[in-house]
Design a protein around this motif. Structure first.
Motif, PDB file in Angstrom:
ATOM      1  N   HIS A   1       1.416  12.708   9.553  1.00 19.49           N
ATOM      2  CA  HIS A   1       2.518  12.463   8.624  1.00 19.49           C
ATOM      3  C   HIS A   1       3.676  11.866   9.404  1.00 19.49           C
ATOM      4  O   HIS A   1       4.031  12.343  10.486  1.00 19.49           O
ATOM      5  CB  HIS A   1       2.911  13.754   7.907  1.00 19.49           C
ATOM      6  CG  HIS A   1       1.848  14.163   6.922  1.00 19.49           C
ATOM      7  ND1 HIS A   1       1.965  13.939   5.577  1.00 19.49           N
ATOM      8  CD2 HIS A   1       0.631  14.706   7.120  1.00 19.49           C
ATOM      9  CE1 HIS A   1       0.857  14.346   4.982  1.00 19.49           C
ATOM     10  NE2 HIS A   1       0.034  14.825   5.894  1.00 19.49           N
ATOM     11  N   CYS A   2       4.238  10.821   8.855  1.00 23.98           N
ATOM     12  CA  CYS A   2       5.292  10.057   9.535  1.00 23.98           C
ATOM     13  C   CYS A   2       6.523  10.933   9.767  1.00 23.98           C
ATOM     14  O   CYS A   2       6.973  11.650   8.876  1.00 23.98           O
ATOM     15  CB  CYS A   2       5.635   8.851   8.673  1.00 23.98           C
ATOM     16  SG  CYS A   2       7.042   7.938   9.251  1.00 23.98           S
ATOM     17  N   SER A   3       7.071  10.858  10.983  1.00 25.65           N
ATOM     18  CA  SER A   3       8.225  11.707  11.297  1.00 25.65           C
ATOM     19  C   SER A   3       9.514  11.154  10.680  1.00 25.65           C
ATOM     20  O   SER A   3      10.533  11.824  10.644  1.00 25.65           O
ATOM     21  CB  SER A   3       8.389  11.833  12.811  1.00 25.65           C
ATOM     22  OG  SER A   3       8.581  10.553  13.359  1.00 25.65           O
ATOM     23  N   VAL A   4       9.481   9.926  10.161  1.00 23.82           N
ATOM     24  CA  VAL A   4      10.674   9.360   9.519  1.00 23.82           C
ATOM     25  C   VAL A   4      10.649   9.617   8.009  1.00 23.82           C
ATOM     26  O   VAL A   4      11.577  10.194   7.451  1.00 23.82           O
ATOM     27  CB  VAL A   4      10.784   7.829   9.791  1.00 23.82           C
ATOM     28  CG1 VAL A   4      11.986   7.233   9.067  1.00 23.82           C
ATOM     29  CG2 VAL A   4      10.859   7.578  11.281  1.00 23.82           C
ATOM     30  N   CYS A   5       9.557   9.205   7.347  1.00 23.47           N
ATOM     31  CA  CYS A   5       9.554   9.267   5.880  1.00 23.47           C
ATOM     32  C   CYS A   5       8.670  10.396   5.343  1.00 23.47           C
ATOM     33  O   CYS A   5       8.709  10.693   4.152  1.00 23.47           O
ATOM     34  CB  CYS A   5       9.101   7.935   5.288  1.00 23.47           C
ATOM     35  SG  CYS A   5       7.358   7.594   5.564  1.00 23.47           S
ATOM     36  N   GLY A   6       7.851  10.995   6.201  1.00 21.32           N
ATOM     37  CA  GLY A   6       7.009  12.108   5.765  1.00 21.32           C
ATOM     38  C   GLY A   6       5.739  11.689   5.045  1.00 21.32           C
ATOM     39  O   GLY A   6       4.897  12.516   4.693  1.00 21.32           O
TER      40      GLY A   6
ATOM     41  N   ILE B   1       5.320   7.676  13.974  1.00 17.74           N
ATOM     42  CA  ILE B   1       5.905   6.872  12.893  1.00 17.74           C
ATOM     43  C   ILE B   1       4.826   6.044  12.194  1.00 17.74           C
ATOM     44  O   ILE B   1       3.956   5.470  12.852  1.00 17.74           O
ATOM     45  CB  ILE B   1       7.000   5.940  13.467  1.00 17.74           C
ATOM     46  CG1 ILE B   1       8.107   6.795  14.105  1.00 17.74           C
ATOM     47  CG2 ILE B   1       7.598   5.047  12.397  1.00 17.74           C
ATOM     48  CD1 ILE B   1       9.154   5.994  14.818  1.00 17.74           C
ATOM     49  N   CYS B   2       4.897   5.982  10.861  1.00 18.28           N
ATOM     50  CA  CYS B   2       3.892   5.209  10.122  1.00 18.28           C
ATOM     51  C   CYS B   2       4.179   3.706  10.258  1.00 18.28           C
ATOM     52  O   CYS B   2       5.271   3.300  10.671  1.00 18.28           O
ATOM     53  CB  CYS B   2       3.866   5.625   8.652  1.00 18.28           C
ATOM     54  SG  CYS B   2       5.219   4.983   7.658  1.00 18.28           S
ATOM     55  N   MET B   3       3.184   2.912   9.884  1.00 17.74           N
ATOM     56  CA  MET B   3       3.307   1.460  10.042  1.00 17.74           C
ATOM     57  C   MET B   3       4.470   0.899   9.217  1.00 17.74           C
ATOM     58  O   MET B   3       5.192  -0.005   9.650  1.00 17.74           O
ATOM     59  CB  MET B   3       1.975   0.819   9.627  1.00 17.74           C
ATOM     60  CG  MET B   3       1.860  -0.634   9.958  1.00 17.74           C
ATOM     61  SD  MET B   3       2.188  -0.988  11.692  1.00 17.74           S
ATOM     62  CE  MET B   3       0.551  -0.953  12.347  1.00 17.74           C
ATOM     63  N   HIS B   4       4.668   1.468   8.008  1.00 10.83           N
ATOM     64  CA  HIS B   4       5.766   1.023   7.141  1.00 10.83           C
ATOM     65  C   HIS B   4       7.108   1.209   7.851  1.00 10.83           C
ATOM     66  O   HIS B   4       7.931   0.298   7.928  1.00 10.83           O
ATOM     67  CB  HIS B   4       5.704   1.822   5.828  1.00 10.83           C
ATOM     68  CG  HIS B   4       6.974   1.818   5.025  1.00 10.83           C
ATOM     69  ND1 HIS B   4       7.990   2.708   5.262  1.00 10.83           N
ATOM     70  CD2 HIS B   4       7.385   1.041   4.004  1.00 10.83           C
ATOM     71  CE1 HIS B   4       8.981   2.468   4.407  1.00 10.83           C
ATOM     72  NE2 HIS B   4       8.638   1.464   3.623  1.00 10.83           N
ATOM     73  N   CYS B   5       7.330   2.406   8.414  1.00 15.09           N
ATOM     74  CA  CYS B   5       8.622   2.690   9.038  1.00 15.09           C
ATOM     75  C   CYS B   5       8.784   1.937  10.362  1.00 15.09           C
ATOM     76  O   CYS B   5       9.892   1.563  10.733  1.00 15.09           O
ATOM     77  CB  CYS B   5       8.797   4.193   9.225  1.00 15.09           C
ATOM     78  SG  CYS B   5       8.967   5.039   7.643  1.00 15.09           S
TER      79      CYS B   5
ATOM     80  N   ARG C   1       0.839  -1.209   0.000  1.00 15.89           N
ATOM     81  CA  ARG C   1       0.000   0.000   0.000  1.00 15.89           C
ATOM     82  C   ARG C   1       0.873   1.258   0.000  1.00 15.89           C
ATOM     83  O   ARG C   1       0.608   2.222  -0.704  1.00 15.89           O
ATOM     84  CB  ARG C   1      -0.900   0.022   1.243  1.00 15.89           C
ATOM     85  CG  ARG C   1      -2.245  -0.641   1.022  1.00 15.89           C
ATOM     86  CD  ARG C   1      -3.203  -0.317   2.168  1.00 15.89           C
ATOM     87  NE  ARG C   1      -2.679  -0.750   3.464  1.00 15.89           N
ATOM     88  CZ  ARG C   1      -2.807  -1.985   3.932  1.00 15.89           C
ATOM     89  NH1 ARG C   1      -3.451  -2.893   3.244  1.00 15.89           N
ATOM     90  NH2 ARG C   1      -2.306  -2.316   5.108  1.00 15.89           N
ATOM     91  N   TYR C   2       1.913   1.207   0.815  1.00 16.55           N
ATOM     92  CA  TYR C   2       2.829   2.341   0.951  1.00 16.55           C
ATOM     93  C   TYR C   2       3.474   2.672  -0.404  1.00 16.55           C
ATOM     94  O   TYR C   2       3.465   3.816  -0.857  1.00 16.55           O
ATOM     95  CB  TYR C   2       3.887   1.946   1.984  1.00 16.55           C
ATOM     96  CG  TYR C   2       4.933   2.981   2.292  1.00 16.55           C
ATOM     97  CD1 TYR C   2       4.724   3.907   3.305  1.00 16.55           C
ATOM     98  CD2 TYR C   2       6.137   3.016   1.604  1.00 16.55           C
ATOM     99  CE1 TYR C   2       5.701   4.840   3.630  1.00 16.55           C
ATOM    100  CE2 TYR C   2       7.113   3.949   1.913  1.00 16.55           C
ATOM    101  CZ  TYR C   2       6.892   4.862   2.925  1.00 16.55           C
ATOM    102  OH  TYR C   2       7.852   5.771   3.234  1.00 16.55           O
ATOM    103  N   LEU C   3       4.012   1.638  -1.060  1.00 10.08           N
ATOM    104  CA  LEU C   3       4.704   1.867  -2.336  1.00 10.08           C
ATOM    105  C   LEU C   3       3.751   2.315  -3.436  1.00 10.08           C
ATOM    106  O   LEU C   3       4.066   3.193  -4.234  1.00 10.08           O
ATOM    107  CB  LEU C   3       5.401   0.575  -2.787  1.00 10.08           C
ATOM    108  CG  LEU C   3       6.734   0.267  -2.139  1.00 10.08           C
ATOM    109  CD1 LEU C   3       7.353  -0.967  -2.758  1.00 10.08           C
ATOM    110  CD2 LEU C   3       7.687   1.442  -2.322  1.00 10.08           C
TER     111      LEU C   3
HETATM  112 ZN    ZN Z   1       7.113   6.426   7.549  1.00 13.64          ZN
END
Ligand code: ZN
Ligand code: SF4
Length: 314
Positions: A282-287, A300-304, A145-147
């Motif tokens: 919005h994820c603090s790692v990947c935005g 942090i989002c689930m992906h990160c 989903r992320y990609l």
């Molecule tokens: Zn993220």
């Protein structure tokens, strides 16, 4: 079934639509199938003229048939199509369906972009499964989903078309109820379109039973690779699928009724939850945007989050 006449034209039928108490011949079935697709797109106002649609293409029967139908729609409605395939890195499985995806895109002259888990995260799904305690399908779903969302946004797509059929949708509704995931359930049909980082998703096959997709592909000479993901046996979905198919067999129309109930309920549930449940963080790692409340997970989002665990577990 050759001795039963088509309910429309009287020719020998090849398909029994038990839920509609109809038998159809090849020609009437193809026309019924295509009309239902076009009607569903109109019913949910899925596509507007001149939109750019990113087709999530796995190379399996659902997404390939959807690609053909959207390409047919493009002859009537001006729209742009691009295809996005995600290679999760599943040995002995994905290469086969990716070859189909590439061939069909060439045939229909639709550009294809292929992304891989390995390029995004440094791991194939096979490697993730070895390192993580999480189930293969959970990892796969989150990273895919992320990609897809990221790629569709980079392609400036207005929508992502997902090849979920009626069976998938009915299974997802039941699974979310059984897992007590009401917010996921509500987001399912009309997801988070208010955040510009999320590309809205459409499911033009949501009224189409899975079995009929295979019949349509066969009748239209669309060659499909029928292979099953080696991780599918682990999934909760597979269990629900078996039970739902048994119920459908005994009580035709069950899947349509589950979808129908959900569409009705969804309107009421959404009104009741408005304002509080659809905040986007919005994820603090990947935005990237995240449908979960990121504060709960330390921003942090689930992906990160999963990726950090994968790196640690190694
Ligand atoms: Zn993220
Ligand atoms: Fe991914 Fe699970 Fe589907 Fe395999 S069965 S492609 S692991 S979601």
């Amino acid at each position: 079934m050759k001795d039963i006449a088509c309910s429309v034209c009287g020719k020998p039928s090849i398909v029994n639509l038990a839920y509609a108490a109809r038998h159809l011949c090849a020609g009437c079935f193809v026309s019924y199938f295509e009309k239902r697709f076009m009607r569903t797109v109109r019913e949910f106002e899925m596509i507007k003229p001149h939109e750019r649609i990113a087709v999530a293409l796995s190379g399996g029967k659902d997404s390939v048939v959807m690609l053909h139908l959207l390409s047919k729609l493009k002859k009537k409605v001006p729209l742009e199509l691009i295809a996005i395939a995600v290679d999760e890195g599943i040995a002995g499985y994905r290469a086969l369906t990716l070859a189909v995806a590439k061939r069909e895109c060439r045939k229909l002259k639709i550009p294809l972009r292929v992304l891989t888990f390995k390029d995004d995260s440094g791991f194939t799904l096979d490697e993730m499964v070895k390192r993580s305690r999480a189930n293969a399908c959970s990892l796969c779903g989150v990273f895919r989903r992320y990609l897809l969302n990221k790629a569709a946004r980079m392609e400036k797509a207005d929508k992502i078309a997902i090849g979920h059929n009626l069976d998938d949708v009915a299974q997802t509704i039941l699974m979310n109820i059984m897992r007590n995931e009401p917010l996921r359930l509500i987001r399912f049909l009309d997801p988070l379109s208010e955040d510009e980082h999320f590309v809205p998703r459409i499911r033009p096959l949501l009224r189409t039973p899975e079995k009929e997709i295979a019949i349509y592909a066969e009748l239209r000479g669309i060659k499909i690779a029928y292979s099953e993901c080696p991780y599918a046996y682990q999934s909760f979905r597979r269990h629900i699928k078996r039970q739902l198919n048994e119920t459908e067999e005994k009580y035709p129309g069950t899947k349509q009724r589950i979808l129908g109930s959900f569409i009705e309920m969804e309107k009421h549930m959404r009104n009741g939850l408005e304002g509080s449940s659809f905040e986007v963080s919005h994820c603090s790692v990947c935005g990237e945007p995240t449908p979960t409340r990121a504060e709960k997970d330390g921003g942090i989002c689930m992906h990160c989050k999963m990726l950090a665990e994968l790196k640690q577990d190694g």
